[in-house]
Scaffold this active site. Structure first.
Site, mmCIF file in Angstrom:
data_model
loop_
_atom_site.group_PDB
_atom_site.id
_atom_site.type_symbol
_atom_site.label_atom_id
_atom_site.label_comp_id
_atom_site.label_asym_id
_atom_site.label_seq_id
_atom_site.Cartn_x
_atom_site.Cartn_y
_atom_site.Cartn_z
ATOM 1 C CG LEU A 127 -2.057 -1.029 1.209
ATOM 2 C CD1 LEU A 127 -2.768 -1.060 2.566
ATOM 3 C CD2 LEU A 127 -3.044 -0.717 0.092
ATOM 4 C CB SER A 128 4.441 1.980 -0.447
ATOM 5 O OG SER A 128 4.673 1.523 -1.761
#
Length: 286
Positions: A127-128
């Site tokens: 999810l960066s």
């Protein structure tokens, strides 16, 4: 004298008949011996295959209509030819001829060249970069444009782990994806939940939330870029380990092809370096 002459004639007649019988017996026995020798000589020729191919002289093969090489089934001849053309290094369970193997190898080589020098698909594992990318998204990263220009601000790039990350346990082959925030010669700073480049605030409305940390001004040296994730508070990026060598950049994300409801370009309509009074760039994709 007359009886004696008659006796002599009778004796000669009997002797002549005996000689005739003896000659007849000798002739018959000689014929039988020669015939057995001929059969013994011809027998090995049949065992070696002459009789089976119609090439022997044995009488047992004359009345049989045995197939020759030219009379075989065309399908069996074709199969025999394919087996002869099959590469010796392939396993028996792979049904490929030499021509098939060449075609497969050429196709494989072309795909590798395309992946190395033109474009490659990538899978998003974290999810960066949320909300731009979600876990499971699949993208196409092109490589051609960087043969003609340097990476620019707001390019979403894929890159190999730099040495600083390798020193922290990452392998040299690992690939990451981030957004370029600044390029060589820029100074980046984060304070009060805002990101500044050369003292100008970036209006990054595509980020998930404002950064919850402060970062002292960092200078980006020549040959480097500064990368950050769009999910500022859940991204292991340049604000932790410093600028990224530009040589580690492999390509830039240009298209998302999965999931189907989010198909579209991942390139910003306009490049920024957005200042406080400018409108934030938007992704073409939804």
């Amino acid at each position: 004298l007359r009886p004696s002459i008659s006796g002599i004639q009778s004796f000669l007649t009997v002797r002549s008949r005996a000689n005739a019988r003896a000659s007849l017996n000798d002739s018959s026995s000689g014929s039988r011996g020669n015939g057995s020798v001929a059969r013994d000589v011809s027998a090995p020729a049949v065992r070696e295959g002459e009789g089976e191919t119609g090439g022997g002289d044995d009488g047992s093969s004359k009345g049989k209509n045995l197939p020759t090489t030219s009379d075989r089934d065309p399908d069996s001849q074709r199969e025999s030819g394919e087996e002869a053309n099959k590469p010796s290094w392939l396993p028996d369970w792979i049904d490929l001829t030499s021509d098939d193997a060449k075609t497969v190898l050429i196709a494989f080589g072309i795909s590798l060249v395309f992946r190395w020098f033109v474009a490659e698909p990538r899978f998003i594992p974290s999810l960066s970069m949320f909300p731009t990318f979600d876990i499971g998204d699949r993208i196409i990263a092109e490589k051609v444009s960087y043969y003609f220009r340097e990476p620019e601000v707001d390019d979403i790039v894929i890159f190999k782990a730099p040495e600083v990350l390798q020193e922290r346990g990452y392998s040299a082959g690992e690939v990451f994806i981030k957004r370029i925030i600044a390029t060589a010669g820029d100074v980046v700073e984060v304070k009060a939940g805002k990101t500044y480049v050369n003292g100008v605030e970036r209006k990054d409305d595509f980020t998930f939330e404002p950064p919850a940390y402060d970062m002292k001004p960092q200078y980006v040296p020549p040959g480097y870029v500064f990368v950050m994730g769009d999910n500022r508070n859940n991204s292991y990026d340049s604000h932790i380990w410093g600028p990224l060598p530009a040589k580690n950049v492999l390509g830039r994300s240009v298209y998302r092809y999965w999931p189907p409801n989010r198909l579209g370009s991942t390139v910003l309509e306009e490049s920024t370096g957005s200042s406080a009074g400018e409108s934030a760039p938007q992704l073409k994709a939804s």
